[in-house]
Design a protein around this motif. Structure first.
Motif, PDB file in Angstrom:
ATOM      1  N   HIS A  54       0.831  -1.200   0.000  1.00 39.07           N
ATOM      2  CA  HIS A  54       0.000   0.000   0.000  1.00 39.07           C
ATOM      3  C   HIS A  54       0.875   1.264   0.000  1.00 39.07           C
ATOM      4  O   HIS A  54       0.647   2.200  -0.761  1.00 39.07           O
ATOM      5  N   GLU A  58       1.015   4.154  -2.943  1.00 38.65           N
ATOM      6  CA  GLU A  58       0.827   5.567  -2.612  1.00 38.65           C
ATOM      7  C   GLU A  58       2.021   6.405  -3.073  1.00 38.65           C
ATOM      8  O   GLU A  58       1.868   7.452  -3.691  1.00 38.65           O
ATOM      9  N   ARG A  61       2.340   6.898  -6.758  1.00 35.77           N
ATOM     10  CA  ARG A  61       1.328   7.815  -7.284  1.00 35.77           C
ATOM     11  C   ARG A  61       1.862   9.245  -7.244  1.00 35.77           C
ATOM     12  O   ARG A  61       1.498  10.084  -8.047  1.00 35.77           O
ATOM     13  N   ARG A  62       2.757   9.512  -6.271  1.00 34.06           N
ATOM     14  CA  ARG A  62       3.227  10.890  -6.067  1.00 34.06           C
ATOM     15  C   ARG A  62       4.571  11.181  -6.716  1.00 34.06           C
ATOM     16  O   ARG A  62       4.905  12.328  -6.973  1.00 34.06           O
TER      17      ARG A  62
ATOM     18  N   HIS B  54      -3.760  15.363   2.702  1.00 39.18           N
ATOM     19  CA  HIS B  54      -3.762  14.025   2.114  1.00 39.18           C
ATOM     20  C   HIS B  54      -3.267  12.984   3.132  1.00 39.18           C
ATOM     21  O   HIS B  54      -3.864  11.914   3.296  1.00 39.18           O
ATOM     22  N   GLU B  58      -5.436   9.805   4.592  1.00 37.74           N
ATOM     23  CA  GLU B  58      -4.898   8.445   4.536  1.00 37.74           C
ATOM     24  C   GLU B  58      -4.860   7.823   5.927  1.00 37.74           C
ATOM     25  O   GLU B  58      -5.298   6.694   6.137  1.00 37.74           O
TER      26      GLU B  58
END
Lengths: 414, 414
Positions: A54, A58, A61-62, B54, B58
């Motif tokens: 996970h 994440e 994605r950034r 963000h 999360e």
């Protein structure tokens, strides 16, 4: 600032139960900054597959670069390697070059025994680049997917550092065109963070977009760090220096240093350069100033020693403070602190001396000398400066702020 | 143990550029563990609203408790407070109690000036609980939404620690704790973490499910913390004590303490109880032992002072080490360290003394006395113990491990 961003994922329960402090990430961030990369986020997760997956999702994605430390030891609770295999849809294969490397690394280590766990280190993901670990058993694995890079490396600090310096950062620089980053720090004394912010508010408003300012308060000293990004290091340095010049106009003597070093190192370097030695006479700082000096290699060049004069008898017996003055003015007084400094200078036969005497609390305060009242004296052979301060509330705060102020006063006199 | 999970979010560019190491999270994780909470993830983010939002989204997806440190100073780069206002759809309002608290905190600080930024600290989110900061200006804000808790606190370590210990953890326990929690700690000296793990492996395997064991290594001392959860505190205490009894059978004298206190406090309490005073003669520890004693309130009851004898002249001039022995055996020798201890005892007229002499490195090592070679002596009036050690690699490690060993030796002799 638009330099290439990186995310760091540290894997290991020991960080999340507070058993170890994550010093790796700070070291990596520093090295990456120097190399022109910016760390966007640091995430610490458990040795647990879904948690790792996970966090990786994440992060990707950034950002385009994810650096993972830890969880690749040979023991069962280390599952990073298997997890990355699943993540990148590949399988473990035997790589003889890894085994060969391990043999070389431990060539002169009589205590090292090969066992199944050693061989398991040579089982590596099929579709990744293997970077040999020159100082340990776990290889570094470098994955690429759609132009993004994921690197998994050991959590053992010196293994991680060796790989980062010699392999990972150079490869990242080759792959990603990066802008230059430059940091300059000025240290300011005598302002609280908020008072300083008001004092330089107009200057701060005028800073160009490519220069970022950070306030870093540290027990009475506030570091102002200017960080710039550009393709042209020379013009960037010029621009930052210009800003520092106008800052000088505003703050004058309040700027006590232009280097990002702890005060004891700044004054230590000064002492070494001037060939001077120092002695410390500490009451309320209780050895902390001596400790700060001696935490740094090479301090023996200028630091001869000190006397921790906590009890009054030690002030009189060892540092030759006159009992009359001690009686008349009290331990926390200009007269006593100056005699302590002179006493240390003479006893240890040094060129300079620092003395501190104050009420660190929580008890011992009086209406006219409340907790936090501190006298500091610094002297070099014929010259003596002493000053009265009123510092903070907690014992820790008073000890640390007294230490900082004493070092700043020493710098003044040198 | 099925304890409540927490996430920590640390806010501040200084962590992400590696200027400071995030020691807060480790400290918080330890304290939370003791209180029966488990840290699931630690996330470090920039002083940037969307990034903070963000991370918070999360974290709240995974857990009911989010603890945020940093980014609430009065300056412009600190934006946590505004961001939380937006996040919880509220606005900033003036809270006179915060201003009142700041006045109390800085009552003894003549150098402290009120300004607009000080007042801005008293502007707080409307729909949250305010927890006063007893040692700083930025208040702690406690938000609740759908049974979940988000707390924002300062990043300054002693401010965060004060708030966590006295306010946040107790409130979290009241809100979330169902079961009773009990900790007992034994401190073990002379084993590495892994050697100890092997030594007590069988005992550890037999631990009941409701007792959790944590290894907390700290420079030569390994703390074993047994944490039990139950509805019945009495039977829980009985069960934990039983385990400790059988641990005694295995480890014997290697167990040096049954309290979870730093060694200097344990020996400090012993000295106070016996009405004895102490002096320290430090070479390689450079004032760190004195600093450790004097960090604790009340240490003046037994700690009279010390001599930091870094240079050899200080050993001879101040501590009366004979130049002949210094010449013949070298500074790092049994003869010299014992004379240092006796010298300190006589000079400061105390009942006990500690002396250290070693090679802290990185330079100064020789084939027969490599870096890490340390002699420690402790004496009480007529009795003297001295011992040779070979400690770690880094300077920090050698200084800290020498300090720990010296305190353990003192405890033995008392």
């Amino acid at each position: 600032m638009n330099s290439k961003t990186v995310e760091i994922i540290t894997i290991g329960d020991e960080i999340l139960i507070g058993q170890i402090v994550d010093t790796n990430s700070a070291w990596m961030a520093q090295e990456l900054n120097k190399a022109g990369f910016e760390v966007f986020q640091i995430t610490s997760v458990h040795d647990e597959a879904s948690h790792i997956t996970h966090a990786l999702d994440e992060a990707l994605r950034r950002t385009d670069i994810v650096l993972i430390t830890g969880g690749i030891g040979p023991t069962n609770d280390d599952i990073t390697k298997k997890t990355l295999c699943q993540y990148f849809h590949t399988k473990l294969v035997f790589d003889p070059s890894v085994l060969e490397n391990i043999k070389q690394v431990f060539a002169n280590r009589l205590d090292f025994v090969f066992n199944d766990l050693t061989y398991s280190q040579a089982m590596v993901p099929e579709n990744c680049t293997i970077i040999q670990n020159r100082v340990g058993t776990a290889p570094i694995t470098w994955f690429e997917q759609e132009g993004k890079v994921v690197v998994s490396m050991p959590g053992v600090p010196y293994e991680m550092q060796e790989a980062m310096r010699n392999e990972i950062i150079p490869r990242l620089q080759t792959k990603f065109q990066t802008q230059k980053i430059l940091h300059k720090t000025v240290q300011v004394f005598g302002y609280s963070e908020s008072a300083l912010a008001i004092k330089i508010a107009d200057w701060e408003k005028e800073l160009p977009d490519f220069i970022h300012l950070a306030y870093l308060p540290n027990y009475g000293i506030v570091k102002l760090r200017l960080t710039g990004t550009s393709d042209n290091l020379l013009s960037l340095e010029f621009a930052i220096n210009q800003q520092i010049e106008s800052l000088k106009q505003i703050l004058g003597k309040a700027i006590i240093a232009f280097e990002d070093l702890p005060m004891e190192q700044i004054v230590g370097n000064l002492l070494a350069a001037q060939g001077k030695t120092i002695a410390i006479a500490e009451s309320c700082t209780g050895g902390n100033i001596a400790h700060r000096f001696t935490s740094h290699a090479g301090s023996s060049e200028y630091f001869k020693g000190g006397v921790v004069a906590y009890a009054n008898e030690v002030k009189t017996d060892v540092l030759q403070v006159t009992p009359e003055d001690l009686e008349k003015f009290g331990a926390v007084s200009q007269q006593v602190v100056e005699q302590m400094a002179k006493g240390a200078l003479q006893l240890l036969r040094t060129d300079t001396a620092i003395a501190t005497s104050g009420i660190a609390g929580p008890s011992g305060g009086t209406p006219d000398k409340p907790v936090g009242t501190v006298w500091i004296a610094v002297c070099i052979k014929e010259k003596m400066i002493s000053r009265l301060f009123h510092f903070g509330n907690t014992r820790e705060q008073i000890i640390q702020r007294t230490t900082q102020a004493a070092l700043v006063m020493l710098k003044e006199i040198l």
